[in-house]
Write an enzyme that holds these catalytic residues in place. Structure first.
Site, PDB file in Angstrom:
ATOM      1  N   SER A 136       0.827  -1.202   0.000  1.00  0.00           N
ATOM      2  CA  SER A 136       0.000   0.000   0.000  1.00  0.00           C
ATOM      3  C   SER A 136       0.869   1.263   0.000  1.00  0.00           C
ATOM      4  CB  SER A 136      -0.967  -0.055   1.189  1.00  0.00           C
ATOM      5  OG  SER A 136      -1.951   0.931   1.092  1.00  0.00           O
ATOM      6  N   ASP A 270      -9.722  -3.331  -5.909  1.00  0.00           N
ATOM      7  CA  ASP A 270      -9.058  -2.511  -4.907  1.00  0.00           C
ATOM      8  C   ASP A 270      -9.561  -1.073  -4.988  1.00  0.00           C
ATOM      9  OD1 ASP A 270      -7.323  -1.200  -3.190  1.00  0.00           O
ATOM     10  OD2 ASP A 270      -5.548  -2.278  -3.872  1.00  0.00           O
ATOM     11  N   HIS A 299      -7.066  -5.787  -0.548  1.00  0.00           N
ATOM     12  CA  HIS A 299      -5.976  -4.828  -0.350  1.00  0.00           C
ATOM     13  C   HIS A 299      -5.252  -5.122   0.966  1.00  0.00           C
ATOM     14  CE1 HIS A 299      -4.084  -0.802  -0.910  1.00  0.00           C
ATOM     15  NE2 HIS A 299      -4.067  -0.807   0.413  1.00  0.00           N
TER      16      HIS A 299
END
EC number: 3.1.1.13
Length: 324
Positions: A136, A270, A299
């Site tokens: 991320s 996502d 995610h």
């Protein structure tokens, strides 16, 4: 590469000050100190995990153990929390009690980049090659690290569900930006009140919040109890607010300069980096190793798919490791 083992593996845990901020480090494997240049037993390679946000090392506990086993226990696998995202143990403050201020705004996005570079400088020999595995916002941090410290011996960077552009314009960003940038202080009071609950009750609340998952990693539940700390939440939300404002344009220059070292892994559903971000980067870098998830992983894969992700990464890097 062998399949991921269920056997217990060596796991060393420590809380340190890095750039003056409390930092949680989990080290998988027998290597606890990689800073001694004169040592003859240093490994050739370190796998270092750069977390997402919340950047709590505990979320990656199962992941680093599975990855360590998938790599035949040949290389250390470390995860370093973001500055100030962990609840320090009793007797340790969130900020080091010193008159020397090592870094301005260490809890901000830029500070987190410098925090990781400082950790490597102080704790890892410059002769050790690196595989950076980022998740991320950790992917943005990793690209910044490679940009600012070209001397790092990065063999590969694996960027998982990369939030490296247009975060505020993503479906989740549109929802969260007003909350994070204007209303985040409103969240502090309920967190403060909940912080007085017994630990068992906090864990029960976490289980209730994650009840929709078929299987949930137990370490994710215990780690999430940290989120009942006002100090942790304040630093987490502050960093997130900066992400919405600062992660705007994709750094195509750094990507181009390091393309052969990068592996991108995008999700199909996502809401932080939607599939058309994948389509666009794939079009801009047709020779890049840019993959789209075919397994439906979320995610926040650390909640329920750590072992599956670790097995995939070990497989992806097999050729690189055989060439060492």
């Amino acid at each position: 590469m062998r399949s991921v083992s269920e056997e217990p593996v060596p796991l060393h845990e420590e809380f340190i000050y890095c750039c003056g901020a409390a930092t949680h480090v989990l080290k998988c494997g027998p290597w606890k100190d990689l800073s001694k240049n004169e040592s003859k037993n240093l490994p050739r390679l370190l796998f270092m995990i750069i977390p997402g946000n919340p950047g709590l090392a505990g979320y990656y506990r199962t992941f680093i153990q599975a990855l360590y086993c998938g790599l035949n226990q040949q290389y250390p696998v470390w995860v370093v929390s973001h500055a100030g995202h962990c609840k320090p143990p009793s007797g340790m403050e969130m900020i080091e009690d010193t008159d020397i201020k090592e870094l301005e705004d260490v809890f901000g996005l830029n500070g987190q980049v410098e925090h990781k570079l400082n950790f490597l400088k102080k704790n890892v020999s410059k002769d050790i090659k690196l595989v950076l595995i980022a998740h991320s916002i950790g992917c943005y941090i990793t690209l910044e690290m490679m940009k600012r410290a070209s001397e790092l011996q990065v063999l590969r960077s694996v960027l998982l569900f990369p939030t490296i552009e247009r975060m505020a314009q993503s479906p989740q960003g549109k929802l969260m930006t007003p909350l994070l940038c204007k209303l985040r202080y409103v969240l502090y009071m309920p967190v403060y009140l909940l912080s007085f609950l017994p630990e068992g009750v906090k864990a029960s609340l976490v289980r209730f919040a994650l009840r929709g998952m078929k299987t949930c990693d137990e370490s994710s539940i215990t780690t999430s109890v940290n989120l009942f700390s006002v100090d942790c939440i304040a630093n987490i939300l502050y960093m997130a607010s900066q992400e919405m404002l600062k992660v705007v344009e994709r750094d195509s220059t750094t990507i181009k300069q390091n393309l052969k070292k990068l592996i991108f892994y995008y999700g199909t559903g996502d809401s932080w980096c939607p599939q058309h971000y994948y389509d666009e980067i794939k079009m801009d870098f047709p020779d890049g190793d840019i993959r789209l998830c075919e397994k439906g992983l979320r995610h926040a894969f650390v909640l329920d798919a750590s072992k599956e992700m670790a097995a995939m990464i070990a497989d992806w890097l097999q050729d690189d490791l055989t060439k060492l």
